[in-house]
Scaffold this active site. Structure first.
Site, mmCIF file in Angstrom:
data_model
loop_
_atom_site.group_PDB
_atom_site.id
_atom_site.type_symbol
_atom_site.label_atom_id
_atom_site.label_comp_id
_atom_site.label_asym_id
_atom_site.label_seq_id
_atom_site.Cartn_x
_atom_site.Cartn_y
_atom_site.Cartn_z
ATOM 1 N N LYS A 204 -3.281 -9.091 -6.879
ATOM 2 C CA LYS A 204 -4.548 -9.492 -6.263
ATOM 3 C C LYS A 204 -5.698 -8.597 -6.759
ATOM 4 O O LYS A 204 -5.499 -7.393 -6.905
ATOM 5 C CB LYS A 204 -4.387 -9.322 -4.740
ATOM 6 C CG LYS A 204 -5.492 -9.885 -3.909
ATOM 7 C CD LYS A 204 -5.357 -9.471 -2.449
ATOM 8 C CE LYS A 204 -5.951 -8.082 -2.208
ATOM 9 N NZ LYS A 204 -6.458 -7.838 -0.849
ATOM 10 N N LYS B 266 0.832 -1.208 0.000
ATOM 11 C CA LYS B 266 0.000 0.000 0.000
ATOM 12 C C LYS B 266 0.867 1.259 0.000
ATOM 13 O O LYS B 266 0.515 2.247 -0.630
ATOM 14 C CB LYS B 266 -0.971 -0.003 1.184
ATOM 15 C CG LYS B 266 -2.067 -1.055 1.022
ATOM 16 C CD LYS B 266 -3.326 -0.705 1.741
ATOM 17 C CE LYS B 266 -4.328 -1.830 1.688
ATOM 18 N NZ LYS B 266 -5.274 -1.771 0.598
ATOM 19 N N LYS C 125 -10.502 -4.097 -4.260
ATOM 20 C CA LYS C 125 -11.579 -3.148 -4.526
ATOM 21 C C LYS C 125 -11.128 -1.702 -4.554
ATOM 22 O O LYS C 125 -11.768 -0.863 -5.133
ATOM 23 C CB LYS C 125 -12.742 -3.338 -3.554
ATOM 24 C CG LYS C 125 -12.452 -3.070 -2.097
ATOM 25 C CD LYS C 125 -13.771 -3.148 -1.306
ATOM 26 C CE LYS C 125 -13.726 -4.186 -0.224
ATOM 27 N NZ LYS C 125 -12.640 -4.000 0.752
HETATM 28 P P1 ATP Z 1 -8.609 -2.998 -0.222
HETATM 29 O O1 ATP Z 1 -8.565 -3.034 -1.716
HETATM 30 O O2 ATP Z 1 -9.240 -1.765 0.312
HETATM 31 O O3 ATP Z 1 -7.298 -3.306 0.434
HETATM 32 P P2 ATP Z 1 -9.534 -5.674 -0.034
HETATM 33 O O4 ATP Z 1 -10.742 -6.030 -0.867
HETATM 34 O O5 ATP Z 1 -8.228 -6.147 -0.493
HETATM 35 O O6 ATP Z 1 -9.608 -4.149 0.205
HETATM 36 P P3 ATP Z 1 -10.878 -6.397 2.505
HETATM 37 O O7 ATP Z 1 -12.151 -5.769 2.159
HETATM 38 O O8 ATP Z 1 -10.463 -6.038 3.855
HETATM 39 O O9 ATP Z 1 -9.672 -6.184 1.479
HETATM 40 O O10 ATP Z 1 -10.997 -7.973 2.431
HETATM 41 C C1 ATP Z 1 -12.031 -8.694 3.042
HETATM 42 C C2 ATP Z 1 -11.755 -10.158 2.877
HETATM 43 O O11 ATP Z 1 -11.642 -10.503 1.483
HETATM 44 C C3 ATP Z 1 -10.439 -10.605 3.526
HETATM 45 O O12 ATP Z 1 -10.654 -11.849 4.170
HETATM 46 C C4 ATP Z 1 -9.492 -10.755 2.369
HETATM 47 O O13 ATP Z 1 -8.485 -11.718 2.616
HETATM 48 C C5 ATP Z 1 -10.433 -11.233 1.265
HETATM 49 N N1 ATP Z 1 -9.931 -10.873 -0.073
HETATM 50 C C6 ATP Z 1 -9.636 -9.626 -0.506
HETATM 51 N N2 ATP Z 1 -9.218 -9.658 -1.788
HETATM 52 C C7 ATP Z 1 -9.249 -10.968 -2.170
HETATM 53 C C8 ATP Z 1 -8.921 -11.655 -3.385
HETATM 54 N N3 ATP Z 1 -8.492 -10.989 -4.454
HETATM 55 N N4 ATP Z 1 -9.056 -12.994 -3.421
HETATM 56 C C9 ATP Z 1 -9.504 -13.668 -2.332
HETATM 57 N N5 ATP Z 1 -9.829 -13.094 -1.160
HETATM 58 C C10 ATP Z 1 -9.698 -11.752 -1.069
#
Ligand code: ATP
Ligand code: LTN
Length: 328
Positions: A207, A124, A210
């Protein structure tokens, strides 16, 4: 404390959270939300504590209006993805101030060196260089440790990007117990076998996320279905025209296979057999159909829920149940 609450405390707890940093993605669904719904039905002797991690969201800049809407969207999507209000305590992290308090205690037993090793922080920082990096982004894992230890959670279902944070949580819980006496349960991570890391469709080495990537490679759960189809059809692949799983040499196709496998429960071998001799266009159409089928259901449930009273009702009930526990 009344007996009902005491009985609740005796049941082991499964706990997790999603940040309201944008509309949740297909990655969030396959790595986390889908698993929460499945575990809720399988682990009938456990209580489920699922929250909207709004304090974590503000570790990066947020527009206040959008944040408010995203909080509501995440709560409504939890329900639209199959989490059942009767089985679950759903709450807003910032409404339980003990998260921040215990987070401070966790900061005071963690070391700069171990926080500097967290890959989410490093990633980040690399992406937010121009906006300035907050100190809360650095101490983020100590707040996450507090979220979990506060409730003596036994299991924490997350995608595999969070395993390092879970390890740190275990270290901090153990360190605290050793220094000050046995206080916290040491939690375990539950990672789904299939779909624990869905990659970006345009850059399958990253990855699906969002809040960080270009939107083209990311499927949002509330996105129009036509746009989803387009994104899957233009997903990056390779020049081999053969559907087989090879994460290193064929990351794009392997990612689409992971998505298809998670949605259909078919193994990679079965998928390879299904698409022998087919071109990538045919395969992508099938993947898109499976995603669209799922998101049609989720979106219609979301639309039923989002403007009604259910979300407020469930959040109000959740906070009533959770406040006595956090003070225990
Ligand atoms: P940001 O982009 O703001 O960092 P994020 O979508 O990566 O957000 P969270 O909303 O906190 O992260 O994730 C919620 C859950 O979704 C967590 O358990 C995380 O491990 C899972 N997760 C996030 N991205 C993925 C992905 N690409 N594949 C599988 N699991 C995911
Ligand atoms: N850090 C997680 C979100 C999160 C979480 C938690 C998950 C915050 N607190 C406690 C499980 C348990 C993320 O970035 N995906």
């Amino acid at each position: 404390m009344n007996t009902e609450v005491k009985q609740n405390i005796k049941r082991p707890i499964v706990l997790s959270g999603v940040k309201p940093t944008g509309i949740p993605t297909l990655g969030n669904y396959l790595g986390a939300l889908k698993n929460f719904a499945k575990l809720q039905n399988e682990m009938t002797n456990y209580d489920f504590y699922i929250f909207v991690a709004d304090l974590h969201a503000i570790t990066v800049p947020q527009n206040p209006k959008e944040l408010k809407q995203n909080i509501r969207n995440v709560a409504a999507l939890y329900l639209a993805c199959g989490l059942e209000p009767e089985r679950l305590v759903l709450f807003l992290q910032s409404e339980v101030h003990e998260h921040a308090e215990l987070g401070y205690v966790m900061q005071s037993i963690s070391y700069m060196g171990e926080l500097e090793r967290m890959t989410q922080f490093k990633d980040k920082v690399a992406k937010n260089m121009t906006q300035g990096v907050t100190s809360a982004l650095f101490t983020y894992p100590t707040l996450m440790a507090a979220d979990i230890l506060l409730y003596d959670a036994k299991y924490v279902p997350v995608g595999d990007d969070q395993m390092q944070h879970l390890e740190l949580t275990r270290d901090l819980g153990t360190r605290f117990n050793n220094r000050f006496g046995n206080t916290f349960n040491i939690p375990e991570c539950l990672v789904t076998k299939q779909g624990s890391r869905i990659m970006d469709l345009q850059d399958p080495t990253k990855k699906m996320s969002k809040s960080e990537n270009e939107n083209k490679g990311c499927i949002f759960l509330l996105e129009p279905l036509n746009s989803i189809k387009k994104k899957i059809k233009s997903a990056v692949t390779d020049s081999e025209a053969s559907v087989h799983y090879d994460k290193v040499n064929k990351p794009g196709i392997s990612n689409l296979m992971t998505i298809y496998s998670s949605l259909t429960n078919k193994s990679f071998k079965e998928i390879e057999a299904e698409f022998v001799g087919c071109n990538y266009g045919t395969f992508k159409t099938k993947v898109a159909d499976a995603v669209v089928e799922l998101l049609t259901k989720i979106q219609s449930k979301y639309n039923e829920i989002v403007n009604g009273d259910l979300v407020n009702k469930v959040l109000d009930e959740g906070i009533k149940k959770v406040l006595p526990l956090s003070k225990n």
